[in-house]
Design an enzyme around this catalytic site. Structure first.
Site, mmCIF file in Angstrom:
data_model
loop_
_atom_site.group_PDB
_atom_site.id
_atom_site.type_symbol
_atom_site.label_atom_id
_atom_site.label_comp_id
_atom_site.label_asym_id
_atom_site.label_seq_id
_atom_site.Cartn_x
_atom_site.Cartn_y
_atom_site.Cartn_z
ATOM 1 N N GLU A 104 -1.333 -5.275 8.603
ATOM 2 C CA GLU A 104 -0.544 -4.560 9.610
ATOM 3 C C GLU A 104 -1.146 -4.795 10.994
ATOM 4 O O GLU A 104 -2.372 -4.802 11.146
ATOM 5 C CB GLU A 104 -0.525 -3.051 9.306
ATOM 6 C CG GLU A 104 0.321 -2.721 8.101
ATOM 7 C CD GLU A 104 0.463 -1.219 7.857
ATOM 8 O OE1 GLU A 104 0.156 -0.405 8.752
ATOM 9 O OE2 GLU A 104 0.904 -0.869 6.750
ATOM 10 N N ASP A 151 0.836 -1.204 0.000
ATOM 11 C CA ASP A 151 0.000 0.000 0.000
ATOM 12 C C ASP A 151 0.873 1.259 0.000
ATOM 13 O O ASP A 151 0.372 2.385 -0.055
ATOM 14 C CB ASP A 151 -1.016 -0.005 1.156
ATOM 15 C CG ASP A 151 -0.363 0.055 2.518
ATOM 16 O OD1 ASP A 151 0.874 -0.062 2.606
ATOM 17 O OD2 ASP A 151 -1.102 0.216 3.517
ATOM 18 N N SER A 152 2.197 1.050 0.016
ATOM 19 C CA SER A 152 3.122 2.176 -0.170
ATOM 20 C C SER A 152 2.883 2.830 -1.529
ATOM 21 O O SER A 152 3.374 3.935 -1.770
ATOM 22 C CB SER A 152 4.576 1.695 -0.066
ATOM 23 O OG SER A 152 4.793 0.591 -0.918
ATOM 24 N N GLU A 180 9.268 -3.699 10.619
ATOM 25 C CA GLU A 180 9.613 -2.405 10.006
ATOM 26 C C GLU A 180 10.192 -1.447 11.053
ATOM 27 O O GLU A 180 9.554 -1.111 12.051
ATOM 28 C CB GLU A 180 8.375 -1.787 9.323
ATOM 29 C CG GLU A 180 8.724 -0.472 8.632
ATOM 30 C CD GLU A 180 7.749 -0.044 7.535
ATOM 31 O OE1 GLU A 180 6.826 -0.807 7.197
ATOM 32 O OE2 GLU A 180 7.940 1.058 7.000
ATOM 33 N N LYS A 217 -1.180 -9.375 3.246
ATOM 34 C CA LYS A 217 -0.438 -8.847 4.406
ATOM 35 C C LYS A 217 -1.349 -7.914 5.196
ATOM 36 O O LYS A 217 -2.096 -7.125 4.612
ATOM 37 C CB LYS A 217 0.819 -8.092 3.957
ATOM 38 C CG LYS A 217 1.581 -7.462 5.142
ATOM 39 C CD LYS A 217 3.001 -7.073 4.782
ATOM 40 C CE LYS A 217 3.113 -5.754 4.088
ATOM 41 N NZ LYS A 217 2.615 -4.594 4.856
HETATM 42 O O1 KIV Z 1 3.514 -1.080 1.641
HETATM 43 C C1 KIV Z 1 4.664 -1.505 1.603
HETATM 44 O O2 KIV Z 1 5.411 -1.324 0.636
HETATM 45 C C2 KIV Z 1 5.136 -2.259 2.756
HETATM 46 C C3 KIV Z 1 6.593 -2.565 2.844
HETATM 47 C C4 KIV Z 1 7.337 -1.350 3.163
HETATM 48 C C5 KIV Z 1 6.868 -3.659 3.805
HETATM 49 O O3 KIV Z 1 4.369 -2.581 3.600
#
Ligand code: KIV
Length: 264
Positions: free
Chosen positions: A112, A42-43, A176, A110
């Protein structure tokens, strides 16, 4: 269990797990040849869409980008970040995770950690949805960036959190921005692999945001190593193209179509 996930698990204490993010097919295709895990992170909210945080990305954005990435991935494990708000309760989490997996055919999702959602992970795993956890700096839930695990009490809290995520059934966990002490302890105490970002080499694997390591994101905290200054290379090409168009050096006859076959 998915064979690709089994292979990731087998790497613990044997060889390092290599991971990077991708948001589109062309990049994913290059990564896939070399790395173990491709994450549709989600980055993308910051990196692609220019938002100040990751919160405005929704499930549809993530699905669209994963459909593109999937076209470039065959060998690596494809993990998809569940965006903020998409796994708030059992029902929503199951519906959204199943939707992502059904549409994109990714291997895992994934989630969080907010230090409360262990039961959500457990529930999803029971429904046969493979989950990667994520602790430390979790941008969906924390406003301020801070290195975590700098004293004994913080380290113990992080270890407890990581263990609860492992017990909930996650197959791996992103650490992280943890201190190297915290990363080392957690990695040694967990059976599942830890994937570090800004958390030292004391992890079972590493992940970086691809645009950062290529030098095109403009975001380079200390833990990022720029493996290339791709921005300069792109700029050089764009300048050359501009010059050639203006001087009528491009296109030349070589680039005329004249009814010849078009590139597929
Ligand atoms: O969203 C993302 O790119 C991430 C990574 C930085 C682990 O969660």
């Amino acid at each position: 269990m998915n064979k690709k996930i089994r292979n990731i698990l087998k790497k613990k204490n044997k060889s390092k797990i290599v991971s990077l993010t991708a948001y589109s097919k062309n990049i994913a295709k290059i990564l896939d040849k070399h790395i173990d895990i491709v994450l549709v992170g989600d980055s993308m909210a910051n990196v692609l869409y220019g938002h100040k945080d990751t919160h405005k990305i929704n499930l549809e954005n993530i699905i669209q980008h994963t459909l593109s990435v999937k076209q470039g991935v065959s060998k690596s494990l494809l993990v998809v970040d569940m965006p903020k708000g998409s796994y708030n309760n059992f029902k929503t989490a199951e519906k959204n995770a199943k939707r992502v997996i059904k549409i994109t055919k990714c291997d895992a999702i994934k989630i969080e950690s907010n230090k409360k959602n262990y039961e959500i992970i457990k529930f999803l795993v029971r429904k046969k949805i493979p989950v990667m956890g994520h602790i430390g700096y979790t941008p969906q839930f924390k406003k301020k960036f801070k290195v975590e695990g700098q004293n004994k009490s913080e380290i113990n809290k992080l270890l407890k959190e990581a263990k609860l995520i492992e017990q909930a059934g996650a197959f791996s966990i992103v650490l992280e921005c943890l201190s190297s002490f915290a990363a080392k302890l957690i990695t040694s105490k967990l059976k599942i692999p830890t994937i570090g970002i800004g958390s030292s080499s004391n992890c079972d694997g590493q992940i970086l945001v691809t645009d950062d390591m290529l030098g095109i994101s403009g975001f380079y905290p200390k833990f990022v190593k720029k493996y290339i200054k791709l921005d300069r290379i792109i700029e050089k090409a764009v300048k050359k193209y501009t010059r050639e168009v203006k001087l009528q050096k491009f296109p030349t006859k070589k680039n005329f179509l004249n009814g010849t076959k078009f590139r597929k």
